[in-house]
Motif scaffolding. Structure first.
Motif, mmCIF file in Angstrom:
data_model
loop_
_atom_site.group_PDB
_atom_site.id
_atom_site.type_symbol
_atom_site.label_atom_id
_atom_site.label_comp_id
_atom_site.label_asym_id
_atom_site.label_seq_id
_atom_site.Cartn_x
_atom_site.Cartn_y
_atom_site.Cartn_z
ATOM 1 N N ILE A 250 -10.715 8.972 24.927
ATOM 2 C CA ILE A 250 -9.533 8.324 25.510
ATOM 3 C C ILE A 250 -9.738 8.149 27.013
ATOM 4 C CG2 ILE A 250 -7.086 8.682 26.060
ATOM 5 C CD1 ILE A 250 -6.801 10.033 23.328
ATOM 6 N N ASP A 251 -10.466 9.076 27.617
ATOM 7 C CA ASP A 251 -10.787 9.033 29.048
ATOM 8 C C ASP A 251 -12.304 8.963 29.204
ATOM 9 O OD1 ASP A 251 -8.013 9.800 30.349
ATOM 10 O OD2 ASP A 251 -8.322 11.177 28.685
ATOM 11 N N PRO A 252 -12.924 7.811 28.929
ATOM 12 C CA PRO A 252 -14.389 7.744 28.839
ATOM 13 C C PRO A 252 -15.126 7.893 30.165
ATOM 14 C CG PRO A 252 -13.444 5.551 28.632
ATOM 15 C CD PRO A 252 -12.298 6.508 28.632
ATOM 16 N N HIS A 253 -14.418 7.864 31.288
ATOM 17 C CA HIS A 253 -15.079 8.070 32.576
ATOM 18 C C HIS A 253 -15.159 9.544 32.942
ATOM 19 C CE1 HIS A 253 -15.896 4.272 34.932
ATOM 20 N NE2 HIS A 253 -15.549 3.833 33.741
ATOM 21 N N TRP A 254 -14.644 10.374 32.063
ATOM 22 C CA TRP A 254 -14.597 11.815 32.336
ATOM 23 C C TRP A 254 -15.145 12.555 31.123
ATOM 24 C CZ3 TRP A 254 -12.027 15.746 29.720
ATOM 25 C CH2 TRP A 254 -11.951 16.976 30.370
ATOM 26 N N TYR A 255 -15.835 13.648 31.357
ATOM 27 C CA TYR A 255 -16.266 14.473 30.239
ATOM 28 C C TYR A 255 -16.327 15.925 30.681
ATOM 29 C CZ TYR A 255 -20.928 14.723 32.389
ATOM 30 O OH TYR A 255 -21.972 14.950 33.250
ATOM 31 N N SER A 256 -16.297 16.802 29.702
ATOM 32 C CA SER A 256 -16.360 18.232 29.978
ATOM 33 C C SER A 256 -17.225 18.897 28.924
ATOM 34 C CB SER A 256 -14.959 18.848 29.965
ATOM 35 O OG SER A 256 -15.028 20.262 29.943
ATOM 36 N N THR A 257 -18.116 19.775 29.359
ATOM 37 C CA THR A 257 -18.961 20.509 28.414
ATOM 38 C C THR A 257 -18.178 21.604 27.692
ATOM 39 O OG1 THR A 257 -19.687 21.906 30.253
ATOM 40 C CG2 THR A 257 -21.096 20.051 29.661
ATOM 41 N N LEU A 258 -16.961 21.902 28.175
ATOM 42 C CA LEU A 258 -16.110 22.902 27.526
ATOM 43 C C LEU A 258 -15.150 22.283 26.521
ATOM 44 C CD1 LEU A 258 -15.020 25.136 30.563
ATOM 45 C CD2 LEU A 258 -16.477 25.830 28.684
ATOM 46 N N TYR A 259 -15.141 20.954 26.445
ATOM 47 C CA TYR A 259 -14.052 20.260 25.774
ATOM 48 C C TYR A 259 -13.921 20.638 24.300
ATOM 49 C CZ TYR A 259 -10.683 16.478 25.229
ATOM 50 O OH TYR A 259 -9.536 15.764 25.011
ATOM 51 N N MET A 260 -15.023 20.676 23.577
ATOM 52 C CA MET A 260 -14.922 20.970 22.149
ATOM 53 C C MET A 260 -14.413 22.385 21.909
ATOM 54 S SD MET A 260 -17.550 23.244 21.092
ATOM 55 C CE MET A 260 -17.701 22.833 19.380
ATOM 56 N N TRP A 261 -14.792 23.321 22.780
ATOM 57 C CA TRP A 261 -14.287 24.685 22.649
ATOM 58 C C TRP A 261 -12.804 24.732 22.982
ATOM 59 C CZ3 TRP A 261 -17.382 27.793 20.190
ATOM 60 C CH2 TRP A 261 -18.772 27.612 20.290
ATOM 61 N N TYR A 262 -12.442 24.012 24.007
ATOM 62 C CA TYR A 262 -11.042 24.007 24.457
ATOM 63 C C TYR A 262 -10.116 23.485 23.361
ATOM 64 C CZ TYR A 262 -6.935 22.630 27.148
ATOM 65 O OH TYR A 262 -5.646 22.463 27.599
ATOM 66 N N MET A 391 -1.475 11.701 25.903
ATOM 67 C CA MET A 391 -0.533 10.765 26.529
ATOM 68 C C MET A 391 -1.010 10.162 27.856
ATOM 69 S SD MET A 391 2.164 10.024 24.812
ATOM 70 C CE MET A 391 3.120 10.519 23.392
ATOM 71 N N PRO A 392 -1.560 10.951 28.789
ATOM 72 C CA PRO A 392 -1.913 10.367 30.091
ATOM 73 C C PRO A 392 -2.883 9.196 30.012
ATOM 74 C CG PRO A 392 -1.875 12.756 30.240
ATOM 75 C CD PRO A 392 -1.741 12.419 28.790
ATOM 76 N N GLY A 393 -3.892 9.290 29.159
ATOM 77 C CA GLY A 393 -4.886 8.227 29.066
ATOM 78 C C GLY A 393 -4.449 7.045 28.232
ATOM 79 N N THR A 394 -3.338 7.175 27.501
ATOM 80 C CA THR A 394 -2.893 6.101 26.613
ATOM 81 C C THR A 394 -1.636 5.399 27.099
ATOM 82 O OG1 THR A 394 -1.706 7.729 25.266
ATOM 83 C CG2 THR A 394 -3.940 7.143 24.570
ATOM 84 N N VAL A 395 -0.662 6.178 27.604
ATOM 85 C CA VAL A 395 0.583 5.561 28.084
ATOM 86 C C VAL A 395 0.767 5.707 29.592
ATOM 87 C CG1 VAL A 395 1.673 5.953 25.847
ATOM 88 C CG2 VAL A 395 2.032 7.603 27.677
ATOM 89 N N GLY A 396 -0.088 6.502 30.233
ATOM 90 C CA GLY A 396 -0.014 6.634 31.685
ATOM 91 C C GLY A 396 1.329 7.152 32.155
ATOM 92 N N ALA A 397 1.916 6.431 33.107
ATOM 93 C CA ALA A 397 3.186 6.860 33.708
ATOM 94 C C ALA A 397 4.382 6.581 32.812
ATOM 95 C CB ALA A 397 3.373 6.155 35.052
ATOM 96 N N PHE A 398 4.179 5.847 31.713
ATOM 97 C CA PHE A 398 5.302 5.398 30.886
ATOM 98 C C PHE A 398 5.542 6.331 29.700
ATOM 99 C CE2 PHE A 398 3.312 1.766 32.935
ATOM 100 C CZ PHE A 398 4.396 1.211 33.613
ATOM 101 N N TRP A 399 5.523 7.617 29.970
ATOM 102 C CA TRP A 399 5.704 8.584 28.907
ATOM 103 C C TRP A 399 7.145 9.072 28.873
ATOM 104 C CZ3 TRP A 399 7.021 13.817 29.668
ATOM 105 C CH2 TRP A 399 7.040 14.242 30.995
ATOM 106 N N GLY A 400 7.471 9.736 27.821
ATOM 107 C CA GLY A 400 8.792 10.322 27.675
ATOM 108 C C GLY A 400 8.788 11.242 26.469
ATOM 109 N N PHE A 401 9.936 11.811 26.192
ATOM 110 C CA PHE A 401 10.074 12.646 25.001
ATOM 111 C C PHE A 401 11.393 12.284 24.351
ATOM 112 C CE2 PHE A 401 10.547 16.394 22.364
ATOM 113 C CZ PHE A 401 9.248 16.582 21.927
ATOM 114 N N GLY A 402 11.319 11.442 23.323
ATOM 115 C CA GLY A 402 12.530 10.941 22.691
ATOM 116 C C GLY A 402 12.371 10.787 21.197
#
Length: 447
Positions: A250-262, A391-402
């Motif tokens: 979802i965020d292809p410009h970023w990666y983490s070697t811990l991600y799968m464990w996290y 949510m951040p990488g898909t809807v950005g600032a247009f998030w909510g909880f409804g």
């Protein structure tokens, strides 16, 4: 001993599904009526959103309130129903998969204490086929959901062909370099492999443990052992890859070697929480008589320990990127800190603070009221974790909880309860064919 799926709980699960569908439908209707003019109005009257730091590289050159900026805002707004559904889908499928993994570890380690609750783990894992099929459909629709070659949504912006077209103004060299791995056909094929492999191991292991109950033969136990070891190897590879594919891309410009464990630990601690809730429920219904406060104490130890492990991985991942201070990487955290401050750091309360303060006591680990309550808190906390991942990488600032988010969660929860409890009702909850069953039945925690 068999558990009879009570009509009351069955009705509850069906009601959750119906309420979830209605709520999601209302939210979808509201979202679909946010047209171009409404988006312009939102941007013009909310300077914080209009000038928000873009969470994905495709938006990084947007001039606020330009035509392109408005088009990208529309995309993000209309991503919200899909993202809202994706959050509980990924969480509940992850719970089922890690339950089977946790069960496999018990078999591979010749663990004695856990055999009393091993059928509960298998019952939770029985959601894998239902959740897996939903994941495959979701990924296919996201990749090939309309005639022009794109999906019904823009959750994975690396699928935009302009990013890999050298003649396009949006050409992205980094995404182009990842194209051999991040491309639609291979993406879908990998997803199908993960799901088919998980379903295969689930049915193979369940059929072998059922046979072991009948024969009580050491040769059959050895086959159970071997197939569980095989699943651990498969899960180690598949869980890493599906975390990269479904979530990290979802965020292809970023990666983490811990991600799968996290992400795996987030699902695993939620799975242990579900094990506790179901085991205590079955105990009170008289269907799991051998489950006692010693087993609950050990499961709660895992809930406590995995919560601390998740917290360590969260902090380690955050600290490394903060310390390195590379702009392309820190944007992942900076955007969440700025735009998701209400959920990003507050999720540490149910995921770290409360488990640490409440469950540290050995006495509380045996409390049949506080433990299931804390298990519910932990599940909610890791729903928030997946919310902050997706949510951040898909809807950005247009998030909510409804309506969308509540409806999607209730719908998935209802299907999960119905599937898991139906499966448990078909299982022999006393795994007497397992050579370690007597040890588990008489297990006592020494402290």
């Amino acid at each position: 001993m068999r558990y009879i799926f009570s009509s009351r709980l069955k009705l509850t699960s069906i009601v959750l599904i119906i309420i979830g569908l209605i709520s999601f439908g209302i939210g979808y209707y509201q979202n679909s009526h946010v047209d171009h003019d409404r988006v312009v109005t939102i941007l013009e009257h909310n300077e914080e959103i209009a000038h928000a730091q873009p969470m994905n590289s495709i938006y990084k050159n947007d001039v606020p309130l330009s035509k392109e900026h408005i088009e990208h805002a529309e995309i993000q707004i209309h991503n919200r129903p899909w993202a809202a559904f994706m959050v509980p889908l990924m969480l509940f499928f992850g719970i089922a998969a890690t339950s089977l993994f946790f069960s496999a570890v018990q078999h591979a380690g010749n663990a004695g204490w856990s055999i009393v609750v091993i059928r509960v783990m298998e019952g939770i894992a029985s959601f894998i086929p239902v959740g897996g099929i939903m994941v495959v459909i979701f990924i296919i629709l996201s990749s090939y959901g309309c005639l022009n070659g794109g999906g019904l949504n823009h959750l994975y912006h690396w699928m935009d062909p302009s990013l890999t077209d050298p003649n396009s103004s949006h050409f992205d060299l980094l995404i182009k370099s990842k194209q051999p791995f991040l491309n639609r056909p291979f993406f879908v094929v990998r997803t199908v492999i993960y799901i088919i492999g998980s379903i295969f191991f689930l049915y193979k292991i369940k059929s072998l443990t059922r046979k072991l109950d009948e024969t009580k033969a050491i040769s059959d136990y050895n086959r159970v052992y071997n197939w569980n070891v095989g699943f651990i190897v498969f899960f180690a590879l598949a869980s890493a890859c599906w975390a990269w594919d479904w979530l990290m891309s979802i965020d292809p410009h970023w990666y983490s070697t811990l991600y799968m464990w996290y992400t795996m630990i987030s699902c695993l601690v939620s799975a242990v929480a579900v094990m506790l809730i179901i085991s205590i429920y079955l105990k009170k219904k008289g269907s799991l008589p051998d489950f006692n406060d010693n087993h609950m104490h050990d499961l709660t130890k895992f809930l406590f320990g995995f919560s601390l492990l998740w917290s360590y991985l969260w902090f380690a991942q955050f600290m490394l990127y903060w310390y390195a201070n590379v702009p392309e990487e820190t944007n992942y955290f900076f955007g969440r800190y700025k735009l998701y401050s209400q959920t990003y750091f507050t999720m540490l309360i149910p995921n770290l603070v409360l488990p640490f303060l409440v469950l540290v006591s050995s006495k509380i680990k045996r409390n049949y009221t506080i433990v299931p309550l804390m298990a519910c808190v932990v599940i909610f906390g890791h729903y928030m974790d997946f919310f902050n991942i997706i949510m951040p990488g898909t809807v950005g600032a247009f998030w909510g909880f409804g309506f969308l988010e509540i409806g999607a969660f209730l719908f998935m929860l209802g299907i999960f309860i119905f599937t898991v409890m139906t499966s448990i009702s078909k299982l022999n909850l006393q795994a007497k064919g397992n050579p370690y069953y007597h040890e588990s039945k008489t297990f006592e925690y020494p402290f």
